[in-house]
Motif scaffolding. Structure first.
Motif, PDB file in Angstrom:
ATOM      1  N   UNK A 249       0.837  -1.201   0.000  1.00  0.00           N
ATOM      2  CA  UNK A 249       0.000   0.000   0.000  1.00  0.00           C
ATOM      3  C   UNK A 249       0.872   1.250   0.000  1.00  0.00           C
ATOM      4  N   UNK A 250       1.966   1.218   0.736  1.00  0.00           N
ATOM      5  CA  UNK A 250       2.904   2.342   0.730  1.00  0.00           C
ATOM      6  C   UNK A 250       3.421   2.580  -0.683  1.00  0.00           C
ATOM      7  N   UNK A 251       3.716   1.494  -1.416  1.00  0.00           N
ATOM      8  CA  UNK A 251       4.179   1.626  -2.806  1.00  0.00           C
ATOM      9  C   UNK A 251       3.089   2.208  -3.697  1.00  0.00           C
ATOM     10  N   UNK A 252       1.852   1.768  -3.496  1.00  0.00           N
ATOM     11  CA  UNK A 252       0.729   2.296  -4.280  1.00  0.00           C
ATOM     12  C   UNK A 252       0.563   3.797  -4.051  1.00  0.00           C
ATOM     13  N   UNK A 253       0.802   4.241  -2.830  1.00  0.00           N
ATOM     14  CA  UNK A 253       0.597   5.642  -2.478  1.00  0.00           C
ATOM     15  C   UNK A 253       1.664   6.579  -3.044  1.00  0.00           C
ATOM     16  N   UNK A 254       2.693   6.015  -3.680  1.00  0.00           N
ATOM     17  CA  UNK A 254       3.674   6.861  -4.371  1.00  0.00           C
ATOM     18  C   UNK A 254       2.982   7.647  -5.488  1.00  0.00           C
ATOM     19  N   UNK A 255       2.031   7.012  -6.174  1.00  0.00           N
ATOM     20  CA  UNK A 255       1.366   7.652  -7.314  1.00  0.00           C
ATOM     21  C   UNK A 255       0.628   8.932  -6.934  1.00  0.00           C
ATOM     22  N   UNK A 256      -0.302   8.908  -5.963  1.00  0.00           N
ATOM     23  CA  UNK A 256      -0.967  10.169  -5.610  1.00  0.00           C
ATOM     24  C   UNK A 256      -0.010  11.206  -5.043  1.00  0.00           C
ATOM     25  N   UNK A 257       1.052  10.754  -4.383  1.00  0.00           N
ATOM     26  CA  UNK A 257       2.037  11.693  -3.849  1.00  0.00           C
ATOM     27  C   UNK A 257       2.723  12.451  -4.980  1.00  0.00           C
ATOM     28  N   UNK A 258       3.176  11.723  -6.005  1.00  0.00           N
ATOM     29  CA  UNK A 258       3.877  12.367  -7.120  1.00  0.00           C
ATOM     30  C   UNK A 258       2.932  13.230  -7.952  1.00  0.00           C
ATOM     31  N   UNK A 259       1.692  12.780  -8.119  1.00  0.00           N
ATOM     32  CA  UNK A 259       0.714  13.607  -8.835  1.00  0.00           C
ATOM     33  C   UNK A 259       0.532  14.934  -8.114  1.00  0.00           C
ATOM     34  N   UNK A 260       0.352  14.853  -6.796  1.00  0.00           N
ATOM     35  CA  UNK A 260       0.210  16.080  -6.017  1.00  0.00           C
ATOM     36  C   UNK A 260       1.446  16.943  -6.102  1.00  0.00           C
ATOM     37  N   UNK A 261       2.635  16.331  -6.033  1.00  0.00           N
ATOM     38  CA  UNK A 261       3.872  17.107  -6.055  1.00  0.00           C
ATOM     39  C   UNK A 261       4.072  17.816  -7.395  1.00  0.00           C
ATOM     40  N   UNK A 262       3.804  17.135  -8.493  1.00  0.00           N
ATOM     41  CA  UNK A 262       4.003  17.761  -9.796  1.00  0.00           C
ATOM     42  C   UNK A 262       2.947  18.833 -10.077  1.00  0.00           C
ATOM     43  N   UNK A 263       1.750  18.671  -9.540  1.00  0.00           N
ATOM     44  CA  UNK A 263       0.772  19.759  -9.614  1.00  0.00           C
ATOM     45  C   UNK A 263       1.280  20.946  -8.814  1.00  0.00           C
ATOM     46  N   UNK A 264       1.873  20.653  -7.667  1.00  0.00           N
ATOM     47  CA  UNK A 264       2.468  21.715  -6.856  1.00  0.00           C
ATOM     48  C   UNK A 264       3.560  22.450  -7.594  1.00  0.00           C
ATOM     49  N   UNK A 265       4.398  21.723  -8.353  1.00  0.00           N
ATOM     50  CA  UNK A 265       5.427  22.364  -9.165  1.00  0.00           C
ATOM     51  C   UNK A 265       4.798  23.307 -10.193  1.00  0.00           C
ATOM     52  N   UNK A 266       3.709  22.862 -10.813  1.00  0.00           N
ATOM     53  CA  UNK A 266       3.067  23.656 -11.850  1.00  0.00           C
ATOM     54  C   UNK A 266       2.506  24.972 -11.315  1.00  0.00           C
ATOM     55  N   UNK A 267       1.960  24.933 -10.111  1.00  0.00           N
ATOM     56  CA  UNK A 267       1.345  26.149  -9.559  1.00  0.00           C
ATOM     57  C   UNK A 267       2.337  26.969  -8.740  1.00  0.00           C
ATOM     58  N   UNK A 268       3.557  26.450  -8.593  1.00  0.00           N
ATOM     59  CA  UNK A 268       4.577  27.109  -7.757  1.00  0.00           C
ATOM     60  C   UNK A 268       4.768  28.578  -8.134  1.00  0.00           C
ATOM     61  N   UNK A 269       4.864  28.846  -9.433  1.00  0.00           N
ATOM     62  CA  UNK A 269       5.134  30.214  -9.892  1.00  0.00           C
ATOM     63  C   UNK A 269       3.870  31.034 -10.126  1.00  0.00           C
ATOM     64  N   UNK A 270       2.724  30.432  -9.938  1.00  0.00           N
ATOM     65  CA  UNK A 270       1.468  31.142 -10.204  1.00  0.00           C
ATOM     66  C   UNK A 270       0.799  31.652  -8.936  1.00  0.00           C
ATOM     67  N   UNK A 271       1.249  31.172  -7.813  1.00  0.00           N
ATOM     68  CA  UNK A 271       0.654  31.580  -6.547  1.00  0.00           C
ATOM     69  C   UNK A 271       1.603  32.491  -5.788  1.00  0.00           C
ATOM     70  N   UNK A 272       1.024  33.335  -4.955  1.00  0.00           N
ATOM     71  CA  UNK A 272       1.843  34.144  -4.060  1.00  0.00           C
ATOM     72  C   UNK A 272       2.451  33.214  -3.021  1.00  0.00           C
ATOM     73  N   UNK A 273       3.771  33.056  -3.088  1.00  0.00           N
ATOM     74  CA  UNK A 273       4.444  32.068  -2.250  1.00  0.00           C
ATOM     75  C   UNK A 273       4.270  32.352  -0.761  1.00  0.00           C
ATOM     76  N   UNK A 274       4.381  33.613  -0.387  1.00  0.00           N
ATOM     77  CA  UNK A 274       4.272  33.959   1.034  1.00  0.00           C
ATOM     78  C   UNK A 274       2.879  33.650   1.577  1.00  0.00           C
ATOM     79  N   UNK A 275       1.852  33.975   0.787  1.00  0.00           N
ATOM     80  CA  UNK A 275       0.481  33.709   1.224  1.00  0.00           C
ATOM     81  C   UNK A 275       0.245  32.212   1.349  1.00  0.00           C
ATOM     82  N   UNK A 276       0.692  31.454   0.336  1.00  0.00           N
ATOM     83  CA  UNK A 276       0.485  30.016   0.400  1.00  0.00           C
ATOM     84  C   UNK A 276       1.230  29.411   1.585  1.00  0.00           C
TER      85      UNK A 276
END
Length: 258
Positions: free
Chosen positions: A209-236
């Protein structure tokens, strides 16, 4: 079969909660560079025992931090590893020792340790406190940061707060700070993998199950990378810290049996 064993023990709600927690934690990690285990553990605490939650974190932390550490190339990662070798050496030794304590601790104690670490770290950062020390104490501060990170990491899989406090104190540039902490986080996850195979927390039910949970973790992380420069970093960052504080207080509530 192994997934069926997990579902039989914790139900669909347990799996959904773990997936959601890893996804949200991965997103936060992509945007601010940390907080995956802090957020994921807080979410999973609603439906899963503390020891199980710690086990499920190991593979997502291992993979996500390896990716993050190598994001600027292997040469940069090697440079950071060499610069902080003392911190990482102390961290490695202490985390192996502390990991053996988990099986002897109750869920209430684990939640209490995690909750206190999250609440204190989040509140101090939200209030703008920046740790500092005299140059002559720099080596001691590095050893202390490594030891404290190892204790928290071995017990709860959360080694971030002391390490982040130390890196902030030495005013490390943002990119190097994220790289340095990712290397330490990766080493911690690698050690926990072997330590908890031995302790029995990571087993034929929790490891798949820990191995399966790598997928949602990486999906969330790469979405985070995409919005990194679009959001006010200090506010977030402030919003993330508020969420962490509330999560920490919730864990302390659970620890107290309220």
């Amino acid at each position: 079969m192994k997934l069926e064993a997990f579902l039989a023990a914790y139900g669909t709600a347990g799996l959904v909660t773990a997936t959601l927690g890893m996804g949200i934690g991965g997103f936060a990690k992509g945007v601010v560079g940390f907080a995956l285990p802090l957020i994921a553990l807080s979410v999973m605490a609603s439906f899963l025992p503390g020891k199980t939650s710690v086990a499920l974190l190991i593979m997502p932390i291992l993979v996500s931090n390896l990716i993050q550490a190598l994001r600027n190339g292997g040469g940069e990662a090697w440079g950071s590893l060499r610069r902080f070798w003392r911190l990482n050496l102390v961290f490695v030794v202490v985390i192996v020792l502390a990991a053996q304590l988990v099986t002897a601790m109750s869920d209430a104690t684990i939640y209490g340790v995690i909750g206190l670490a999250i609440t204190c770290a989040g509140a101090s950062q939200l209030l703008g406190w920046r740790p500092s020390f005299a140059p002559r104490h720099a080596r001691l501060a590095e050893y202390v940061a490594g030891a404290l990170s190892g204790v928290l990491g071995g017990i709860a899989g959360i080694w971030g707060p002391p390490l982040i406090m130390y890196l902030l104190a030495i005013r490390l540039p943002k990119a190097e700070m994220i790289r340095a902490q990712s290397i330490t986080f990766f080493l911690g996850a690698l050690l926990l993998f072997f330590a908890h195979l031995r302790s029995g927390i990571l087993n034929t039910t929790t490891l798949p199950v820990s191995a399966i949970l790598v997928a949602p973790t990486l999906i969330g992380m790469f979405i985070g990378y995409e919005v990194h420069d679009r959001l006010d970093q200090n506010l977030f960052r402030k919003v993330t810290l508020v969420v962490l504080i509330l999560s920490g207080l919730n864990l302390l509530r659970r620890s107290a049996g309220l």
